[in-house]
Design a protein around this motif. Sequence first.
Motif, PDB file in Angstrom:
ATOM      1  N   GLU A 123      31.574 115.384 109.547  1.00 13.78           N
ATOM      2  CA  GLU A 123      30.390 115.875 110.245  1.00 13.78           C
ATOM      3  C   GLU A 123      29.120 115.284 109.631  1.00 13.78           C
ATOM      4  O   GLU A 123      28.182 114.956 110.348  1.00 13.78           O
ATOM      5  CB  GLU A 123      30.332 117.402 110.212  1.00 13.78           C
ATOM      6  CG  GLU A 123      29.187 117.964 111.028  1.00 13.78           C
ATOM      7  CD  GLU A 123      29.182 119.477 111.086  1.00 13.78           C
ATOM      8  OE1 GLU A 123      28.266 120.024 111.722  1.00 13.78           O
ATOM      9  OE2 GLU A 123      30.078 120.115 110.501  1.00 13.78           O
ATOM     10  N   TRP A 127      28.827 111.810 110.879  1.00 14.69           N
ATOM     11  CA  TRP A 127      28.363 111.887 112.267  1.00 14.69           C
ATOM     12  C   TRP A 127      26.846 112.088 112.310  1.00 14.69           C
ATOM     13  O   TRP A 127      26.141 111.368 113.019  1.00 14.69           O
ATOM     14  CB  TRP A 127      29.065 113.034 112.996  1.00 14.69           C
ATOM     15  CG  TRP A 127      28.572 113.208 114.392  1.00 14.69           C
ATOM     16  CD1 TRP A 127      27.614 114.059 114.834  1.00 14.69           C
ATOM     17  CD2 TRP A 127      28.994 112.457 115.527  1.00 14.69           C
ATOM     18  NE1 TRP A 127      27.415 113.897 116.176  1.00 14.69           N
ATOM     19  CE2 TRP A 127      28.249 112.917 116.625  1.00 14.69           C
ATOM     20  CE3 TRP A 127      29.930 111.446 115.713  1.00 14.69           C
ATOM     21  CZ2 TRP A 127      28.411 112.393 117.901  1.00 14.69           C
ATOM     22  CZ3 TRP A 127      30.090 110.935 116.980  1.00 14.69           C
ATOM     23  CH2 TRP A 127      29.342 111.397 118.058  1.00 14.69           C
ATOM     24  N   LYS A 128      26.366 113.045 111.528  1.00 12.19           N
ATOM     25  CA  LYS A 128      24.936 113.352 111.546  1.00 12.19           C
ATOM     26  C   LYS A 128      24.084 112.200 111.039  1.00 12.19           C
ATOM     27  O   LYS A 128      22.988 111.979 111.532  1.00 12.19           O
ATOM     28  CB  LYS A 128      24.659 114.612 110.733  1.00 12.19           C
ATOM     29  CG  LYS A 128      25.134 115.869 111.429  1.00 12.19           C
ATOM     30  CD  LYS A 128      24.882 117.099 110.587  1.00 12.19           C
ATOM     31  CE  LYS A 128      25.364 118.356 111.279  1.00 12.19           C
ATOM     32  NZ  LYS A 128      25.189 119.547 110.426  1.00 12.19           N
ATOM     33  N   CYS A 176      25.707 108.637 113.682  1.00  8.80           N
ATOM     34  CA  CYS A 176      26.055 108.635 115.109  1.00  8.80           C
ATOM     35  C   CYS A 176      25.122 109.453 115.999  1.00  8.80           C
ATOM     36  O   CYS A 176      25.025 109.199 117.197  1.00  8.80           O
ATOM     37  CB  CYS A 176      27.480 109.163 115.283  1.00  8.80           C
ATOM     38  SG  CYS A 176      28.690 108.391 114.190  1.00  8.80           S
ATOM     39  N   VAL A 177      24.479 110.440 115.405  1.00  6.64           N
ATOM     40  CA  VAL A 177      23.717 111.406 116.187  1.00  6.64           C
ATOM     41  C   VAL A 177      22.532 110.777 116.928  1.00  6.64           C
ATOM     42  O   VAL A 177      22.139 111.263 117.987  1.00  6.64           O
ATOM     43  CB  VAL A 177      23.286 112.600 115.297  1.00  6.64           C
ATOM     44  CG1 VAL A 177      22.106 112.245 114.415  1.00  6.64           C
ATOM     45  CG2 VAL A 177      23.002 113.834 116.125  1.00  6.64           C
ATOM     46  N   HIS A 221      24.539 109.387 120.140  1.00  5.63           N
ATOM     47  CA  HIS A 221      25.464 110.315 120.798  1.00  5.63           C
ATOM     48  C   HIS A 221      24.938 111.746 120.830  1.00  5.63           C
ATOM     49  O   HIS A 221      25.427 112.558 121.611  1.00  5.63           O
ATOM     50  CB  HIS A 221      26.834 110.297 120.108  1.00  5.63           C
ATOM     51  CG  HIS A 221      27.600 109.044 120.358  1.00  5.63           C
ATOM     52  ND1 HIS A 221      28.275 108.797 121.529  1.00  5.63           N
ATOM     53  CD2 HIS A 221      27.800 107.951 119.581  1.00  5.63           C
ATOM     54  CE1 HIS A 221      28.863 107.614 121.474  1.00  5.63           C
ATOM     55  NE2 HIS A 221      28.588 107.074 120.289  1.00  5.63           N
ATOM     56  N   ARG A 251      23.795 115.421 118.637  1.00  6.14           N
ATOM     57  CA  ARG A 251      24.500 116.321 117.723  1.00  6.14           C
ATOM     58  C   ARG A 251      25.824 116.822 118.299  1.00  6.14           C
ATOM     59  O   ARG A 251      26.793 117.025 117.593  1.00  6.14           O
ATOM     60  CB  ARG A 251      23.600 117.501 117.384  1.00  6.14           C
ATOM     61  CG  ARG A 251      24.226 118.425 116.375  1.00  6.14           C
ATOM     62  CD  ARG A 251      23.258 119.434 115.835  1.00  6.14           C
ATOM     63  NE  ARG A 251      23.957 120.300 114.889  1.00  6.14           N
ATOM     64  CZ  ARG A 251      23.628 121.540 114.663  1.00  6.14           C
ATOM     65  NH1 ARG A 251      22.594 122.071 115.265  1.00  6.14           N
ATOM     66  NH2 ARG A 251      24.308 122.269 113.810  1.00  6.14           N
ATOM     67  N   GLY A 275      27.458 115.238 120.910  1.00  8.29           N
ATOM     68  CA  GLY A 275      28.187 114.171 121.578  1.00  8.29           C
ATOM     69  C   GLY A 275      27.811 113.904 123.018  1.00  8.29           C
ATOM     70  O   GLY A 275      28.472 113.122 123.691  1.00  8.29           O
ATOM     71  N   ILE A 293      35.069 102.748 117.188  1.00  7.99           N
ATOM     72  CA  ILE A 293      34.265 102.978 115.990  1.00  7.99           C
ATOM     73  C   ILE A 293      34.402 101.783 115.039  1.00  7.99           C
ATOM     74  O   ILE A 293      33.417 101.318 114.459  1.00  7.99           O
ATOM     75  CB  ILE A 293      34.655 104.293 115.297  1.00  7.99           C
ATOM     76  CG1 ILE A 293      34.323 105.484 116.197  1.00  7.99           C
ATOM     77  CG2 ILE A 293      33.938 104.429 113.945  1.00  7.99           C
ATOM     78  CD1 ILE A 293      34.937 106.804 115.751  1.00  7.99           C
ATOM     79  N   VAL A 309      36.052 110.439 111.467  1.00  7.72           N
ATOM     80  CA  VAL A 309      34.994 110.555 112.477  1.00  7.72           C
ATOM     81  C   VAL A 309      35.604 110.539 113.876  1.00  7.72           C
ATOM     82  O   VAL A 309      35.193 111.313 114.751  1.00  7.72           O
ATOM     83  CB  VAL A 309      33.926 109.450 112.311  1.00  7.72           C
ATOM     84  CG1 VAL A 309      32.957 109.441 113.485  1.00  7.72           C
ATOM     85  CG2 VAL A 309      33.167 109.640 111.006  1.00  7.72           C
ATOM     86  N   TYR A 335      36.930 113.826 114.514  1.00  8.68           N
ATOM     87  CA  TYR A 335      35.810 114.751 114.727  1.00  8.68           C
ATOM     88  C   TYR A 335      35.275 114.646 116.152  1.00  8.68           C
ATOM     89  O   TYR A 335      34.937 115.657 116.768  1.00  8.68           O
ATOM     90  CB  TYR A 335      34.702 114.453 113.704  1.00  8.68           C
ATOM     91  CG  TYR A 335      33.501 115.338 113.834  1.00  8.68           C
ATOM     92  CD1 TYR A 335      33.540 116.659 113.419  1.00  8.68           C
ATOM     93  CD2 TYR A 335      32.310 114.853 114.369  1.00  8.68           C
ATOM     94  CE1 TYR A 335      32.427 117.476 113.544  1.00  8.68           C
ATOM     95  CE2 TYR A 335      31.199 115.660 114.493  1.00  8.68           C
ATOM     96  CZ  TYR A 335      31.258 116.978 114.073  1.00  8.68           C
ATOM     97  OH  TYR A 335      30.159 117.789 114.203  1.00  8.68           O
ATOM     98  N   THR A 336      35.241 113.431 116.720  1.00  7.58           N
ATOM     99  CA  THR A 336      34.716 113.270 118.080  1.00  7.58           C
ATOM    100  C   THR A 336      35.570 113.992 119.113  1.00  7.58           C
ATOM    101  O   THR A 336      35.076 114.357 120.174  1.00  7.58           O
ATOM    102  CB  THR A 336      34.581 111.785 118.486  1.00  7.58           C
ATOM    103  OG1 THR A 336      35.872 111.180 118.570  1.00  7.58           O
ATOM    104  CG2 THR A 336      33.684 111.023 117.531  1.00  7.58           C
TER     105      THR A 336
END
Length: 120
Positions: free
Chosen positions: A43, A46-47, A50-51, A54, A56, A58, A82, A104, A107-108
Motif C-alpha cells: 500500500e 502504491w501511495k 501509483c496514486v 490511478h 488512491r 484505483g 507493472i 503491488v 494489492y491492485t
Amino acid sequence: MRHLVILAIISISIYACSGSEKSKAGSALADNLYTANEQADPESIWKSKCVSCHGRFGNMGANGAANLQEATSSLDYRIQIITNGKGVMTPWKDILTEDEIIAVAEYTLTFNPSLTGNGK
C-alpha cells in the motif's frame, strides 16, 4: 488563468506518470532504505508510485490509467504491465524488486471486490 491551472495540473500528472531515471545525486543508502521500508507494505508503494495516475482507490484514470475498480485482468497480466509498463505508464522492473511488483499487483486486485470474492 483557469486554463493555466488546468494546463499545470495536466503537465504535473504527465510528468508524475512518465518514467524518469533515479537522481544520480541521491544517496544510494537512502534509496536502499526507502525501498526496504516499502517492501513490507505494498500500500505504501502504491501511495508513493501509483496514486498520481490511478488514484488512491484505483479509479482516477489520469493519463489513460486503467480504472482498477472495473478491471478484470489476471494477476499475471497485472504483473506484466507493472513490470514492463504500457503506454505512458512507467516500467517498474528497474525500480521495484520482483517481490514488490508481485505485491503491488496483488494489492491492485483489492480495488475490484469481484476479484477477491467480496463482490455482490
